[in-house]
Structure formats: C-alpha cells, structure tokens
Scaffold this motif. Structure first.
Motif, mmCIF file in Angstrom:
data_model
loop_
_atom_site.group_PDB
_atom_site.id
_atom_site.type_symbol
_atom_site.label_atom_id
_atom_site.label_comp_id
_atom_site.label_asym_id
_atom_site.label_seq_id
_atom_site.Cartn_x
_atom_site.Cartn_y
_atom_site.Cartn_z
ATOM 1 N N ALA A 132 0.846 -1.193 0.000
ATOM 2 C CA ALA A 132 0.000 0.000 0.000
ATOM 3 C C ALA A 132 0.882 1.244 0.000
ATOM 4 O O ALA A 132 1.905 1.303 0.683
ATOM 5 N N VAL A 152 -6.038 0.469 -0.423
ATOM 6 C CA VAL A 152 -6.500 -0.668 0.385
ATOM 7 C C VAL A 152 -8.028 -0.712 0.371
ATOM 8 O O VAL A 152 -8.687 0.319 0.252
ATOM 9 N N TRP A 153 -8.554 -1.942 0.465
ATOM 10 C CA TRP A 153 -9.987 -2.088 0.697
ATOM 11 C C TRP A 153 -10.331 -1.375 2.005
ATOM 12 O O TRP A 153 -9.495 -1.304 2.925
ATOM 13 N N SER A 191 -8.052 -2.601 -4.062
ATOM 14 C CA SER A 191 -6.776 -2.330 -3.403
ATOM 15 C C SER A 191 -5.598 -2.450 -4.361
ATOM 16 O O SER A 191 -5.750 -2.833 -5.527
ATOM 17 N N ASN A 215 -4.266 -6.024 2.612
ATOM 18 C CA ASN A 215 -4.831 -4.958 1.776
ATOM 19 C C ASN A 215 -6.176 -4.462 2.290
ATOM 20 O O ASN A 215 -6.971 -3.939 1.522
#
Length: 224
Positions: A132, A152-153, A191, A215
C-alpha cells in the motif's frame, strides 16, 4: 485526522459487476438525508498507533512500516474499539460509514464509479515495493477524499448481502442501514493487490469480521 464534509443527496448505488468474478451487480436509488464528515484519507499507521498503541501490520509481508501509509491487518471487530477510543479522546461521534454513505462519498454524489487514477496491482507491483502506498499521493475526488478507490480495501459498517439486504421495489431507498444480520462484513473499493477492473466505487465483497489482511484498512466517519 483531516475530515471532508459530505452533503446529503441522492445517487444510484451499485455497479454492473462488483468484481470480475461476479457476473452481475445490484443497483438501487438511494437518498441520504443527513450530511457527515469522512476521513480525507484511510486511517494511517501513525493515527492507528496514536489511538491504539499497537501495530498489527508489524512484520507482515507486503507491508512497509511508514507512518503515512494505511494501517492494515485491522479486523472489523478491532475497528469498533478504535472508533470508541477515538470518540472518547476527541469528544466526537465516530463510527465506520455505512455502505451507502461510503459509495456516495466515493462517487462525490454522482461521478462514474471508475473515474480517476488509483493504486492497483498493475502500477503498485510495477514499482517495488509491492505494498500500500502513502495516502494522498493520487489526486482526490471532487469532495476532497483520497484513495477511495484502490490502495486498500476499506471496511464499512454493513453486513454483506448481494442485494444490500434491501426488500421490496421502492423507487428510492432512504438512509439504508444495511442487512440486520449476516456471515461477513463488507469491504469496499479494491486495493493495490487487485487488478484495475476490481478498483472502482461499486467494488464490494464480504470478509469475516475477525479477519485481517494485507490490503484491508478503513476510514472513519464523524457525525456532527
């Protein structure tokens, strides 16, 4: 934390294909009657540690320890405690956004679900390290929100249901709270670990509320 004001309004929630392996997606007209403040960025490692005193991402693969990168390996359940502690420290009413609030903010009300640049597998893995990225490197949407799609989710409040848990043929659903129960919680937006076609405002999937992954992070909502 920097916050962006999200005004009340109406929009069409949902995408034609939430993820490439899902052949269809539900769409529904939603009206949100109350505005709210949303974190301009995902919760960062610095912010998480300041509130919780922990580093769940420490020593994990595909994670760069950096105060300005998103906090990951956060479970949905642990985020409830984070919100409670942040509320106690700040005197604000803090929680995760509902799925409808999150998507409305992602679209800046009515923008296309896949508009604008984002971090995804193709560009994140092309320039090591594959992790990330620091928040707010890509331009924000028109409401001042960074990385709503990709990086990221983001956990949201709702239980997961393919049809959002909505019943009946209402033309417009007002302030939907999500299903009353379920097996998994919702994560949103895609993500850096996902290909570009999975990174859009309609992207959604379910995950165990006790689960953690490289993620998955979140951003907070503040009611005022």
């Amino acid at each position: 934390m920097r916050l962006a004001w999200i005004p009340p309004g109406e929009f069409t929630m949902g995408g034609a294909r939430p993820l490439p392996h899902q052949s269809w997606g539900a769409q529904v007209r939603v009206r949100l009657t109350r505005g709210f403040y949303l974190g301009s960025t995902e919760i960062t490692q610095r912010q998480w540690t300041a509130v919780m005193g922990s580093r769940p991402w420490a020593g994990r693969p595909h994670v760069v320890e950096d105060p300005g990168r998103p906090a990951v390996f956060l479970s949905w359940a642990e985020l409830q405690l984070f919100a409670e502690r942040l509320a106690a420290l700040s005197g604000e009413r803090v929680r995760l956004p509902t799925e409808a609030e999150w998507e409305y903010a992602c679209r800046s009300g009515a923008e296309p679900e896949d508009g604008g640049p984002a971090w995804h597998h193709d560009n994140a893995f092309a320039d090591p390290p594959a992790a990330a990225r620091p928040v707010a490197l890509k331009p924000p949407n028109s409401w001042g929100l960074y990385d709503m799609r990709g990086n990221v989710w983001e956990w949201v409040a709702d239980w997961y249901s393919p049809g959002y848990g909505l019943r009946g043929p209402e033309a417009v659903v007002v302030d939907p709270p999500g299903p009353e129960h379920g097996r998994h919680r919702v994560k949103r937006g895609g993500s850096f670990y996902d290909f570009a076609e999975s990174v859009h405002c309609g992207a959604r999937d379910g995950y165990s509320e006790g689960g953690r992954y490289v993620n998955i992070g979140a951003r907070i909502l503040v009611e005022r």
